[in-house]
Enzyme design. Structure first.
Site, PDB file in Angstrom:
ATOM      1  N   LYS A 100      -6.356 -10.094  10.068  1.00 19.11           N
ATOM      2  CA  LYS A 100      -7.841 -10.701  10.162  1.00 19.11           C
ATOM      3  C   LYS A 100      -8.656 -11.388  10.825  1.00 19.11           C
ATOM      4  CE  LYS A 100      -8.152  -8.549   5.399  1.00 19.11           C
ATOM      5  NZ  LYS A 100      -6.850  -7.701   5.472  1.00 19.11           N
ATOM      6  N   GLU A 137       1.081  -0.993   0.121  1.00 23.92           N
ATOM      7  CA  GLU A 137       0.259  -0.163  -0.015  1.00 23.92           C
ATOM      8  C   GLU A 137       0.737   1.735  -0.229  1.00 23.92           C
ATOM      9  OE1 GLU A 137      -3.660  -0.291   2.092  1.00 23.92           O
ATOM     10  OE2 GLU A 137      -2.078  -2.122   3.465  1.00 23.92           O
ATOM     11  N   ALA A 155     -16.982 -16.481   4.858  1.00 25.28           N
ATOM     12  CA  ALA A 155     -17.683 -17.909   3.712  1.00 25.28           C
ATOM     13  C   ALA A 155     -18.230 -15.820   3.253  1.00 25.28           C
ATOM     14  CB  ALA A 155     -19.002 -17.662   4.738  1.00 25.28           C
ATOM     15  N   GLY A 156     -18.946 -15.703   2.511  1.00 27.77           N
ATOM     16  CA  GLY A 156     -20.341 -14.857   1.507  1.00 27.77           C
ATOM     17  C   GLY A 156     -21.237 -14.713   2.327  1.00 27.77           C
ATOM     18  N   ASN A 168     -10.333  -1.264  10.526  1.00 32.04           N
ATOM     19  CA  ASN A 168      -9.652  -0.645  10.363  1.00 32.04           C
ATOM     20  C   ASN A 168      -8.462   0.245  10.253  1.00 32.04           C
ATOM     21  OD1 ASN A 168      -7.191   0.217   8.220  1.00 32.04           O
ATOM     22  ND2 ASN A 168      -7.916  -0.458   6.665  1.00 32.04           N
ATOM     23  N   SER A 216     -11.392   9.107   0.299  1.00 30.56           N
ATOM     24  CA  SER A 216     -11.086   7.662   1.133  1.00 30.56           C
ATOM     25  C   SER A 216     -12.730   7.631   1.785  1.00 30.56           C
ATOM     26  CB  SER A 216     -10.192   7.527   1.534  1.00 30.56           C
ATOM     27  OG  SER A 216      -8.470   7.550   1.083  1.00 30.56           O
ATOM     28  N   SER A 234      -6.315  -2.170   1.173  1.00 29.33           N
ATOM     29  CA  SER A 234      -6.185  -1.855   0.218  1.00 29.33           C
ATOM     30  C   SER A 234      -6.953  -3.040  -1.010  1.00 29.33           C
ATOM     31  CB  SER A 234      -5.541  -0.767  -0.377  1.00 29.33           C
ATOM     32  OG  SER A 234      -5.425   0.124   0.454  1.00 29.33           O
ATOM     33  N   GLU A 246     -14.615  -6.107   9.825  1.00 32.88           N
ATOM     34  CA  GLU A 246     -13.293  -6.104  10.382  1.00 32.88           C
ATOM     35  C   GLU A 246     -13.623  -4.459  10.446  1.00 32.88           C
ATOM     36  OE1 GLU A 246     -11.070  -6.178   7.402  1.00 32.88           O
ATOM     37  OE2 GLU A 246     -11.289  -4.577   5.858  1.00 32.88           O
ATOM     38  N   LEU A 266     -24.999 -12.999   2.936  1.00 36.06           N
ATOM     39  CA  LEU A 266     -25.859 -11.890   2.384  1.00 36.06           C
ATOM     40  C   LEU A 266     -25.871 -11.008   2.887  1.00 36.06           C
ATOM     41  CD1 LEU A 266     -28.039 -11.837  -0.115  1.00 36.06           C
ATOM     42  CD2 LEU A 266     -29.151 -12.928   0.891  1.00 36.06           C
TER      43      LEU A 266
END
Length: 382
Positions: A155, A30, A238-239, A341, A350, A207, A339, A241
């Protein structure tokens, strides 16, 4: 401010203004984002209050106070912005009087430093390593300390901290370097048990570098190898929804509670480039690829709940200064934290400064507030 180099020392008459070391660049992927952030901060900082000393960290890790044409840096330019390797590196040194000073390669002082604003992202900047360096020098720094920076960078451990604080997180699997090299097939089987699509991510990068959206288990191996180019530790999530909603957190003064911005929602415009998620190009390079909706279209109770949860997530990792918390809002009304940051993107476009702009704190005021908070907090254990 187009070019930067070593600023005058306190002896030249700048003693009344605290000297702020603005540190940018770094060793992570980054690097270029950090460089553009530095340009934004330098153009916004109040020179009547702060004596700013810009220092770039070259990809090698050497620090440079040599002149740089920061105003020309743009993430859409080619080549990407980069701090050149210095001919005469600089560094920080503690003095016998209990202060910190910037010194050149020969040990000659370039003046004292009162506080550092580290605009560094990723490993060797945002992960606690640099924060530890500042602590050893008793130097106040903008943002989180060692623990929060390290946890917020990883993470996996971040999710563990969130769970311990009673926050809901989505299903995930961690794949360490040792696990992958010893038995990649077992790691693939664990990841394949998650509900697809999944997101494969470097555990300690930002990023959106190295992230892949995987719909077919057959594509997992390639996605993991891609993520491992940025970090040998990989998480597979996992995705979920739900809508992706973000909230910026700004620390409080003294015993005041941290403050949460209005919630924001990034809407990726698919026809602008076919982006399947909010990737690096959509974030920084392609105009019109994403739009910010702030405040996000949510009922007032849901907005208030999100802001409370964002502060809880910030405190779960022992946050300080600033943080941006990302959540999923599910169709059944649940908030799932994705998460935090601890040094979010801070270019003028940003998400973090944009959320505060919509919440009533402009970019220049935000820069001023963060430096003030760092000086008030000071170094050491809290």
């Amino acid at each position: 401010m187009s070019e930067t180099g070593p600023h005058p020392t306190a002896a030249t008459g700048a003693a009344e203004r605290p000297r702020v070391l603005l540190l940018f660049g770094g060793r992570s992927s980054e690097h270029s984002v950090s460089c553009v952030t530095a340009a934004g901060v330098l153009n916004a900082v109040d020179d009547s209050r702060w004596d700013v000393v810009p220092v770039g960290v070259a990809p090698s890790g050497l620090w440079s106070a040599e002149p740089m044409d920061i105003a020309s840096w743009d993430l859409r330019s080619s080549p990407a912005p980069e701090v050149p390797e210095p001919e005469r590196p600089v560094n920080l040194r503690a003095t016998a009087e209990g202060r910190t000073e910037l010194v050149d390669v020969d040990g000659c002082s370039l003046g004292h430093i009162d506080v550092v604003f580290p605009l560094l992202h990723g490993p060797f900047g945002e992960d606690g390593t640099m924060q530890g360096h500042f602590e050893t020098l008793d130097l106040p720094a903008v943002g989180c300390g060692v623990l929060a920076s390290a946890v917020g960078m990883d993470k996996h451990f971040m999710k563990v901290a969130f769970q311990a604080a009673g926050l809901e997180v989505g299903p995930w699997e961690l794949i360490t370097d040792r696990q992958w090299r010893r038995d990649p097939d077992h790691a693939l089987r664990r990841a394949a048990r998650l509900e697809f699509p999944v997101f494969v991510k470097p555990a300690r990068a930002g990023s959106s570098f190295g992230i892949s959206r995987v719909q077919d288990p057959a594509d997992l191996r390639a996605a993991i190898e891609h993520a491992r180019r940025f970090d040998p530790r990989v998480v597979v999530e996992a995705g979920i929804l739900g809508r992706e909603i973000e909230c910026a957190v700004l620390d409080g003064h003294g015993t005041d509670e941290p403050r949460a911005s209005l919630p924001g929602e990034i809407v990726v415009v698919e026809q602008a480039g076919g982006h399947q998620f909010y990737d690096f190009e959509a974030k920084y390079q392609q105009q019109g690829a994403a739009e910010l909706s702030c405040p996000a279209e949510l009922e007032e109770p849901a907005q208030q709940q999100l802001r409370e949860l964002a502060v809880r997530a910030f405190e779960a990792v022992d946050g300080a200064g600033l943080g941006r918390c990302d959540f999923f809002y599910t169709p059944d009304g649940r908030w799932i934290v994705n998460e935090i940051n601890t040094m979010p993107g801070f270019t003028p476009i940003s998400m973090y400064p944009a959320l505060w702009e919509r919440s009533g704190i402009g970019y220049a005021q935000l820069v001023d507030e963060l430096i003030t908070l760092a000086i008030e907090r000071g170094p050491g254990l809290h």
